[in-house]
Design a protein around this motif. Structure first.
Motif, PDB file in Angstrom:
ATOM      1  N   ASP A  97     -18.252  -3.692  -7.310  1.00 19.91           N
ATOM      2  CA  ASP A  97     -17.061  -3.429  -6.551  1.00 19.91           C
ATOM      3  C   ASP A  97     -17.348  -2.504  -5.239  1.00 19.91           C
ATOM      4  N   PRO A  98     -16.781  -2.816  -3.947  1.00 19.57           N
ATOM      5  CA  PRO A  98     -17.413  -2.176  -2.999  1.00 19.57           C
ATOM      6  C   PRO A  98     -16.415  -0.956  -2.718  1.00 19.57           C
ATOM      7  N   TRP A  99     -15.520  -0.478  -3.683  1.00 21.91           N
ATOM      8  CA  TRP A  99     -14.932   0.702  -3.444  1.00 21.91           C
ATOM      9  C   TRP A  99     -15.477   2.068  -4.305  1.00 21.91           C
ATOM     10  N   ILE A 100     -16.566   1.465  -4.740  1.00 24.11           N
ATOM     11  CA  ILE A 100     -17.215   2.626  -5.710  1.00 24.11           C
ATOM     12  C   ILE A 100     -17.225   3.975  -5.197  1.00 24.11           C
ATOM     13  N   GLY A 101     -17.254   4.053  -3.669  1.00 27.29           N
ATOM     14  CA  GLY A 101     -17.191   5.454  -3.199  1.00 27.29           C
ATOM     15  C   GLY A 101     -15.984   6.373  -3.402  1.00 27.29           C
ATOM     16  N   LEU A 102     -14.800   5.741  -3.882  1.00 30.35           N
ATOM     17  CA  LEU A 102     -13.677   6.246  -4.224  1.00 30.35           C
ATOM     18  C   LEU A 102     -13.695   7.071  -5.720  1.00 30.35           C
ATOM     19  N   ARG A 103     -14.817   6.759  -6.178  1.00 28.12           N
ATOM     20  CA  ARG A 103     -14.683   7.557  -7.511  1.00 28.12           C
ATOM     21  C   ARG A 103     -14.728   9.177  -7.299  1.00 28.12           C
ATOM     22  N   SER A 104     -15.092   9.572  -6.254  1.00 28.32           N
ATOM     23  CA  SER A 104     -15.124  11.020  -6.044  1.00 28.32           C
ATOM     24  C   SER A 104     -13.784  11.614  -5.969  1.00 28.32           C
ATOM     25  N   LEU A 105     -12.744  10.545  -6.097  1.00 30.53           N
ATOM     26  CA  LEU A 105     -11.575  11.181  -5.888  1.00 30.53           C
ATOM     27  C   LEU A 105     -10.732  11.215  -7.532  1.00 30.53           C
ATOM     28  N   THR A 106     -11.444  10.666  -8.439  1.00 34.57           N
ATOM     29  CA  THR A 106     -10.653  10.625  -9.596  1.00 34.57           C
ATOM     30  C   THR A 106     -11.900  10.440 -10.759  1.00 34.57           C
ATOM     31  N   PRO A 107     -11.573  11.102 -11.918  1.00 30.78           N
ATOM     32  CA  PRO A 107     -12.121  11.025 -13.085  1.00 30.78           C
ATOM     33  C   PRO A 107     -12.126   9.467 -13.793  1.00 30.78           C
ATOM     34  N   SER A 108     -11.292   8.632 -13.318  1.00 34.29           N
ATOM     35  CA  SER A 108     -11.048   7.482 -14.007  1.00 34.29           C
ATOM     36  C   SER A 108     -11.949   6.483 -13.888  1.00 34.29           C
ATOM     37  N   ARG A 109     -12.384   5.354 -14.465  1.00 35.29           N
ATOM     38  CA  ARG A 109     -13.352   4.614 -14.676  1.00 35.29           C
ATOM     39  C   ARG A 109     -12.879   3.466 -13.588  1.00 35.29           C
ATOM     40  N   ILE A 110     -13.000   3.741 -12.369  1.00 37.22           N
ATOM     41  CA  ILE A 110     -12.801   2.615 -11.453  1.00 37.22           C
ATOM     42  C   ILE A 110     -14.094   1.970 -10.921  1.00 37.22           C
ATOM     43  N   ALA A 111     -13.885   0.730 -10.167  1.00 41.36           N
ATOM     44  CA  ALA A 111     -14.998   0.170  -9.469  1.00 41.36           C
ATOM     45  C   ALA A 111     -16.126   0.018 -10.512  1.00 41.36           C
ATOM     46  N   LEU A 112     -15.821  -0.314 -11.868  1.00 39.35           N
ATOM     47  CA  LEU A 112     -16.849  -0.782 -12.795  1.00 39.35           C
ATOM     48  C   LEU A 112     -17.717  -1.931 -12.676  1.00 39.35           C
ATOM     49  N   GLY A 113     -17.052  -2.941 -11.693  1.00 41.96           N
ATOM     50  CA  GLY A 113     -17.828  -3.872 -11.402  1.00 41.96           C
ATOM     51  C   GLY A 113     -17.543  -4.992 -12.679  1.00 41.96           C
TER      52      GLY A 113
END
Lengths: 458, 267
Positions: free
Chosen positions: B20-36
């Motif tokens: 997922d190309p939005w993996i950089g947004l992980r710095s904004l949340t501890p949520s498990r986003i952009a897992l692919g």
């Protein structure tokens, strides 16, 4: 008046209707905790046999919680429609189950009898139904609602996108919103549980979600799940409130423990309707419920937890919500001990809600102190999708980092769409297609780092 | 064509996991986003990561609390008597989990002990109860810093009751403790249910005129006190704002709206 049944020359006696229903309930930890569960499998069977012979009309004659003590009882009895009930008024609970499973109970008939059914009748028959019965009858019920899109059409499954953040940080929440939208979720609602009920946080989150919906013209609705009184205050302050949320229960005393009355819900609904923010329809409420909330508040009046839950649906349907869901595994193992109990409760709740006419979904979930895991959620969501559940809840990676429990992931929704061929709310899916996020069959498309939605933070 | 004659599958030309190309947004949340994704499913790496986190969260529920260590640290902070230790009526963790009613009332010995405590006749303005709840890790890590921050903001006129450490405790145990301590307000610091990503979240529940039978609608809650959520200092600031309002309105709960974030409301 008592009820009894003879099994192998032993007479089993049940003092009143609520005792009979409680003893006829499938085994679960919350009823044991309340001291209302059957003491043996044989007693449970005797209770179920006695319940099968009980005329449905008995539920109108013997309120389990007296109306003078409880405004939920009054709401249920005052809104009962005798003409709609006439089609099944001659049946016992056991015959009602047979009737529901037969060909006579088609979609149109089930819709027509709804106002004649009380939550207690529906809870009673569910206690005689196996899991497959709960699925096959619920599947025939159709409930369609609208705000900015259409929820509940045949062959669709909607998802609530739940982007919670442990510090209510708007940028962190938007990162979760983006993740869900990119995975094709968010048609039921984009709904945030705030950590804090403070009014400033509520305002910031409402403005932030509304800005995203407007900027990208997303055919969906937002909700910040604060207390209903805070949301009324927000509406009066001119803040953008799409859906008004509240947790509700099936007795007046449960609702008091949530700090609400039916009058407050009426006030909230009227305030939301007056803002006319829905473009397609005026279903402006969102409710959550869950077995065990009445016992937890010591407000169950000796009723089993599933009957209390069905009564909460009696409350919900009076307010014509856009969506309503049971938070089935959230409350903890003292009420639903393990995966088996959570799965059964999820199917009961869905059946009872649907047959009463609710756009009911499920937060298929578990806590880390319950005996359950992700495999149990796979089983539950697969069964619920088979039963035609209106919507489910998706959280990034199934991990709610604020509430500390596991729901479903956005990936789980893709699994269900693939296996069952389920589509999203049509207006929302058309938007996803316009955004090049899905193809014409609703399947996810690959995206690049230049996708316009990735600019959500700017 | 059968399995003996079909050609061997060629090595995949596409990657097996779609990123997922939005993996950089992980710095904004501890949520498990952009897992692919692997097809439509979570990639193996993420399935195993969730499994590991679940195992850790499950054991966090059962981890014992080092009462001696916590008592020593709290006594150093309060510069007074060591905290009073009490137990709920739940004798062990298993019964604590399945019998919430037991976790909401004191054991007979603890009740007798609190009843026998020498108290000021007019009671106290605020009693602080540290409850293990579902996460002893949260209590061990954050109760002391939070109490330190609370004491730093203690108004001169506020009479603080003894600090109580309660084992196998639910939030409502604070009602009985607060009543026995003749407290006008009780603050229960409690370990919240451990999640996959955070097993050390502390909550504070404030209840005006505590007594058994208070409902959740009569409490104000500050939740998610941990390094990724609310800081001890911020929690203490909000607590004192709520305590001031509670005293002014003679109530806590739904009727007391938290406006501490509005300009001019703090200070």
């Amino acid at each position: 008046m008592g009820y009894q049944h003879t099994l192998d020359s032993r007479v089993w006696h049940f003092d009143d209707l609520k005792t009979l229903l409680a003893k006829a309930s499938p085994y679960r930890s919350g009823d044991v905790l309340a001291g209302v569960a059957a003491e043996s499998p044989v007693e449970r069977t005797a209770a179920r046999m006695a319940l099968a012979e009980l005329p449905l009309v008995r539920f109108l004659e013997e309120p389990m919680i007296p109306g003078e003590d409880d405004e939920v009882t009054r709401l249920i009895l005052e809104s009962h429609d005798a003409r709609a009930f006439a089609a099944v008024a001659h049946l016992t609970v056991g015959d009602f189950r047979d009737w529901l499973l037969g060909e006579a109970a088609d979609e149109a008939t089930l819709t027509a009898i709804r106002p004649g059914l009380t939550p207690e009748m529906v809870a009673a028959v569910s206690k005689l139904m196996r899991n497959q019965d709960l699925i096959s009858v619920a599947r025939r019920c159709r409930v369609v609602t609208r705000f900015r899109n259409t929820i509940g059409l045949p062959g669709t499954l909607a998802m609530r996108l739940q982007p919670n953040h442990p510090a209510d940080d708007p940028r962190g929440i938007l990162a979760g919103v983006l993740d869900g939208l990119m995975y094709g979720c968010g048609d039921a609602v984009i709904g945030v549980n705030p950590v804090s009920d403070d009014m400033t946080t509520l305002a910031v989150l409402l403005e932030s979600l509304d800005a995203v919906i407007q900027r990208f013209e997303i055919p969906t609705q937002a909700c910040v799940l604060a207390h209903v009184t805070s949301q009324i205050e927000a509406i009066n302050a001119g803040l953008p409130v799409d859906l008004v949320f509240q947790s509700i229960g099936g007795t007046e005393a449960t609702n008091r423990s949530f700090g609400i009355t039916l009058a407050m819900l009426r006030e909230a609904r009227e305030a939301a309707l007056a803002t006319s923010r829905g473009t397609l329809g005026s279903n402006v409420m969102y409710f959550e419920t869950g077995q065990g909330s009445s016992l937890s508040a010591n407000a169950h009046h000796g009723l089993d937890q599933q009957t209390c839950e069905a009564r909460a649906y009696g409350v919900a349907r009076a307010f014509e919500p856009l969506i309503c869901n049971t938070v089935v595994g959230f409350i903890g193992p003292e009420y639903l001990h393990d995966g088996k109990q959570i799965i059964r409760a999820g199917l009961e709740d869905h059946f009872c809600g649907k047959i009463l006419g609710l756009p009911i979904g499920c937060d298929a979930c578990y806590t880390n102190h319950a005996e359950a895991d992700a495999d149990d959620m796979d089983t539950l969501m697969t069964l619920l999708a088979t039963a035609g559940v209106t919507f489910l809840i998706g959280v990034p990676g199934a991990d709610d980092v604020m509430l500390g429990y596991q729901s479903l992931s956005f990936h789980d929704a893709l699994y269900l769409r693939e296996v069952f061929g389920l589509r999203r709310a049509p207006e929302f899916e058309a938007w996803l297609e316009r955004m090049d996020l899905v193809d014409s069959r609703g399947r996810l498309l690959p995206v690049t780092s230049r996708h316009p939605l990735l600019a959500i933070q700017t | 064509m059968d399995e003996f004659t079909s050609p061997a599958p060629s090595p995949p030309s596409q990657p097996t996991v779609i990123r997922d190309p939005w993996i950089g947004l992980r710095s904004l949340t501890p949520s498990r986003i952009a897992l692919g994704r692997a097809g439509h499913a979570l990639p193996t790496r993420e399935v195993l990561a969730a499994d590991e986190a679940h195992a850790r969260a499950r054991s966090a529920v059962h981890a014992p609390l080092d009462l001696d260590d916590l008592s020593t640290r709290l006594a150093a902070i309060t510069k007074g008597e060591p905290p009073v230790r009490v137990c709920s009526a739940a004798p062990d963790r298993q019964r604590y989990l399945l019998r919430p009613d037991l976790g909401r009332r004191l054991s007979a010995e603890s009740r007798a002990e609190l009843t026998a405590l020498p108290l000021e006749p007019e009671g106290c303005d605020l009693a602080i109860v540290v409850a293990d709840g579902l996460s002893t890790t949260a209590v061990a890590r954050h109760a002391a810093p939070v109490i330190e921050a609370i004491l730093a903001g203690l108004p001169a006129a506020c009479r603080l009751g003894p600090v109580v450490i309660a084992s196998q405790a639910r939030v409502a145990l604070g009602d009985e403790i607060g009543q026995l301590l003749k407290a006008r307000l009780v603050a229960v610091l409690i370990g919240e249910r451990p999640g996959l990503s955070c097993q050390e979240s502390l909550g504070i529940y404030l209840t005006w005129e505590p007594r058994p039978g208070r409902t959740d609608a009569e409490r104000n809650c500050l939740s998610n006190i941990h390094p990724g959520g609310l800081s001890p200092a911020a929690a203490a600031t909000r607590l004192w704002w709520l305590a001031g309002e509670a005293r002014r309105l003679c109530t806590t709960g739904v009727a007391l709206k938290d406006r501490s974030g509005e300009p001019g409301r703090l200070g």
